[in-house]
Design a protein around this motif. Sequence first.
Motif, PDB file in Angstrom:
ATOM      1  N   LEU A  63     115.013  50.632 -42.517  1.00 31.22           N
ATOM      2  CA  LEU A  63     116.513  50.296 -43.494  1.00 31.22           C
ATOM      3  C   LEU A  63     117.710  51.590 -43.996  1.00 31.22           C
ATOM      4  CD1 LEU A  63     114.392  48.826 -46.423  1.00 31.22           C
ATOM      5  CD2 LEU A  63     115.398  47.647 -44.157  1.00 31.22           C
ATOM      6  N   LEU A  64     116.800  52.574 -42.978  1.00 26.15           N
ATOM      7  CA  LEU A  64     118.478  53.331 -43.819  1.00 26.15           C
ATOM      8  C   LEU A  64     118.988  53.110 -43.037  1.00 26.15           C
ATOM      9  CD1 LEU A  64     116.702  56.789 -43.959  1.00 26.15           C
ATOM     10  CD2 LEU A  64     117.695  55.417 -46.109  1.00 26.15           C
ATOM     11  N   ASP A  65     118.982  52.820 -41.054  1.00 31.34           N
ATOM     12  CA  ASP A  65     120.130  52.035 -40.694  1.00 31.34           C
ATOM     13  C   ASP A  65     120.860  50.755 -40.567  1.00 31.34           C
ATOM     14  OD1 ASP A  65     119.925  54.492 -38.445  1.00 31.34           O
ATOM     15  OD2 ASP A  65     117.729  53.346 -37.775  1.00 31.34           O
ATOM     16  N   GLU A  66     120.173  49.990 -41.434  1.00 35.64           N
ATOM     17  CA  GLU A  66     120.680  48.940 -42.118  1.00 35.64           C
ATOM     18  C   GLU A  66     121.485  48.933 -43.332  1.00 35.64           C
ATOM     19  OE1 GLU A  66     120.643  46.223 -40.732  1.00 35.64           O
ATOM     20  OE2 GLU A  66     119.620  46.774 -39.714  1.00 35.64           O
ATOM     21  N   LEU A  67     121.733  49.832 -43.818  1.00 37.24           N
ATOM     22  CA  LEU A  67     122.450  50.722 -45.353  1.00 37.24           C
ATOM     23  C   LEU A  67     123.698  50.687 -45.010  1.00 37.24           C
ATOM     24  CD1 LEU A  67     119.098  51.939 -47.975  1.00 37.24           C
ATOM     25  CD2 LEU A  67     120.963  49.999 -47.863  1.00 37.24           C
ATOM     26  N   SER A  68     123.200  51.682 -43.925  1.00 37.73           N
ATOM     27  CA  SER A  68     124.867  51.668 -43.229  1.00 37.73           C
ATOM     28  C   SER A  68     125.953  51.125 -43.060  1.00 37.73           C
ATOM     29  CB  SER A  68     124.871  53.304 -42.451  1.00 37.73           C
ATOM     30  OG  SER A  68     123.480  52.497 -41.439  1.00 37.73           O
ATOM     31  N   LYS A  69     125.522  50.207 -42.813  1.00 38.37           N
ATOM     32  CA  LYS A  69     126.192  48.763 -42.535  1.00 38.37           C
ATOM     33  C   LYS A  69     127.312  47.745 -44.100  1.00 38.37           C
ATOM     34  CE  LYS A  69     123.696  48.380 -38.540  1.00 38.37           C
ATOM     35  NZ  LYS A  69     122.497  47.397 -37.830  1.00 38.37           N
ATOM     36  N   HIS A  70     126.162  48.406 -44.771  1.00 38.32           N
ATOM     37  CA  HIS A  70     126.702  47.507 -46.382  1.00 38.32           C
ATOM     38  C   HIS A  70     127.784  47.878 -46.593  1.00 38.32           C
ATOM     39  CE1 HIS A  70     125.977  46.624 -50.367  1.00 38.32           C
ATOM     40  NE2 HIS A  70     124.789  45.360 -50.041  1.00 38.32           N
ATOM     41  N   PRO A  71     128.721  47.300 -46.992  1.00 43.66           N
ATOM     42  CA  PRO A  71     129.530  47.471 -48.019  1.00 43.66           C
ATOM     43  C   PRO A  71     130.182  48.210 -48.563  1.00 43.66           C
ATOM     44  CG  PRO A  71     130.049  45.521 -47.455  1.00 43.66           C
ATOM     45  CD  PRO A  71     128.625  45.268 -47.197  1.00 43.66           C
ATOM     46  N   ILE A  72     128.783  48.211 -49.336  1.00 47.22           N
ATOM     47  CA  ILE A  72     129.006  49.445 -50.999  1.00 47.22           C
ATOM     48  C   ILE A  72     128.833  51.099 -50.109  1.00 47.22           C
ATOM     49  CG2 ILE A  72     127.851  50.390 -52.950  1.00 47.22           C
ATOM     50  CD1 ILE A  72     127.382  46.881 -53.436  1.00 47.22           C
ATOM     51  N   ILE A  73     127.868  51.164 -49.030  1.00 50.63           N
ATOM     52  CA  ILE A  73     127.037  52.473 -48.180  1.00 50.63           C
ATOM     53  C   ILE A  73     129.474  52.801 -48.221  1.00 50.63           C
ATOM     54  CG2 ILE A  73     126.117  53.810 -47.075  1.00 50.63           C
ATOM     55  CD1 ILE A  73     124.796  52.910 -48.807  1.00 50.63           C
ATOM     56  N   GLN A  74     129.575  52.089 -46.527  1.00 50.14           N
ATOM     57  CA  GLN A  74     131.056  52.208 -46.281  1.00 50.14           C
ATOM     58  C   GLN A  74     131.984  52.472 -47.441  1.00 50.14           C
ATOM     59  OE1 GLN A  74     131.959  49.014 -43.572  1.00 50.14           O
ATOM     60  NE2 GLN A  74     129.989  49.449 -42.229  1.00 50.14           N
ATOM     61  N   LYS A  75     132.048  52.225 -48.846  1.00 51.14           N
ATOM     62  CA  LYS A  75     133.242  52.165 -49.570  1.00 51.14           C
ATOM     63  C   LYS A  75     133.044  53.679 -50.016  1.00 51.14           C
ATOM     64  CE  LYS A  75     135.736  50.423 -53.677  1.00 51.14           C
ATOM     65  NZ  LYS A  75     134.758  49.773 -55.452  1.00 51.14           N
ATOM     66  N   TRP A  76     131.725  53.461 -50.528  1.00 46.52           N
ATOM     67  CA  TRP A  76     131.445  55.724 -50.720  1.00 46.52           C
ATOM     68  C   TRP A  76     131.355  56.663 -50.076  1.00 46.52           C
ATOM     69  CZ3 TRP A  76     129.443  57.625 -55.218  1.00 46.52           C
ATOM     70  CH2 TRP A  76     129.174  58.952 -55.760  1.00 46.52           C
ATOM     71  N   TRP A  77     131.555  56.248 -48.515  1.00 45.14           N
ATOM     72  CA  TRP A  77     131.142  57.219 -47.585  1.00 45.14           C
ATOM     73  C   TRP A  77     133.037  57.470 -47.447  1.00 45.14           C
ATOM     74  CZ3 TRP A  77     128.548  54.436 -43.050  1.00 45.14           C
ATOM     75  CH2 TRP A  77     127.020  55.125 -43.203  1.00 45.14           C
ATOM     76  N   LYS A  78     133.886  56.624 -47.779  1.00 43.97           N
ATOM     77  CA  LYS A  78     135.519  56.716 -47.974  1.00 43.97           C
ATOM     78  C   LYS A  78     135.878  57.552 -49.133  1.00 43.97           C
ATOM     79  CE  LYS A  78     136.437  52.734 -44.654  1.00 43.97           C
ATOM     80  NZ  LYS A  78     137.748  51.307 -44.310  1.00 43.97           N
ATOM     81  N   TYR A  79     135.035  56.753 -49.519  1.00 43.19           N
ATOM     82  CA  TYR A  79     135.049  57.537 -51.534  1.00 43.19           C
ATOM     83  C   TYR A  79     135.057  59.884 -51.298  1.00 43.19           C
ATOM     84  CZ  TYR A  79     134.645  58.715 -56.255  1.00 43.19           C
ATOM     85  OH  TYR A  79     134.599  59.681 -57.337  1.00 43.19           O
ATOM     86  N   MET A  80     134.074  59.689 -50.316  1.00 41.98           N
ATOM     87  CA  MET A  80     133.830  60.924 -50.392  1.00 41.98           C
ATOM     88  C   MET A  80     134.182  61.851 -49.018  1.00 41.98           C
ATOM     89  SD  MET A  80     131.459  61.155 -52.890  1.00 41.98           S
ATOM     90  CE  MET A  80     130.611  63.083 -52.630  1.00 41.98           C
ATOM     91  N   SER A  81     134.938  61.323 -48.395  1.00 45.54           N
ATOM     92  CA  SER A  81     135.486  61.308 -47.125  1.00 45.54           C
ATOM     93  C   SER A  81     135.974  62.616 -47.183  1.00 45.54           C
ATOM     94  CB  SER A  81     136.229  60.662 -46.179  1.00 45.54           C
ATOM     95  OG  SER A  81     136.683  60.306 -46.877  1.00 45.54           O
ATOM     96  N   ASP A  82     137.154  62.977 -48.713  1.00 44.41           N
ATOM     97  CA  ASP A  82     137.788  64.321 -48.784  1.00 44.41           C
ATOM     98  C   ASP A  82     136.699  65.152 -49.268  1.00 44.41           C
ATOM     99  OD1 ASP A  82     137.697  62.819 -51.212  1.00 44.41           O
ATOM    100  OD2 ASP A  82     139.442  63.768 -51.205  1.00 44.41           O
ATOM    101  N   ILE A  83     135.867  65.414 -49.342  1.00 43.08           N
ATOM    102  CA  ILE A  83     134.912  66.586 -49.641  1.00 43.08           C
ATOM    103  C   ILE A  83     134.082  67.376 -48.841  1.00 43.08           C
ATOM    104  CG2 ILE A  83     135.887  65.989 -52.044  1.00 43.08           C
ATOM    105  CD1 ILE A  83     133.373  65.318 -52.897  1.00 43.08           C
ATOM    106  N   MET A  84     133.612  66.234 -48.183  1.00 45.58           N
ATOM    107  CA  MET A  84     132.505  66.988 -47.298  1.00 45.58           C
ATOM    108  C   MET A  84     132.911  66.976 -45.043  1.00 45.58           C
ATOM    109  SD  MET A  84     129.665  63.698 -48.294  1.00 45.58           S
ATOM    110  CE  MET A  84     128.497  65.062 -47.956  1.00 45.58           C
TER     111      MET A  84
END
Length: 104
Positions: A63-84
Amino acid sequence: MEKIAFKMQLHQGQVQEYQRRHDEIWPELAGLLKNAGVADYSIFLDPSTNALFAVLKIETPALLDELSKHPIIQKWWKYMSDIMEINPDYSPLSTPLKEVFYLP
């Protein structure tokens, strides 16, 4: 439940910002993870290297692979992308860790 561990890398000088963002984790993100069966999720910091070590339990690891496609997860990744460190799709650059000892 299967235990999954991985490490990520935080940019220099971003510890406080990382902590702040996680202290204010979006309720919809937390709910999404819990509804997918993620439990007992912790992230630890090695302050000497800014390495982040994460451990979580999940009933169905696929399910972790499926979660990676979810819009909320992708939005969080973009939000965190400037610090890691990140991959081209904004996901955190992570390295799976192998369990070498467990004391139940």
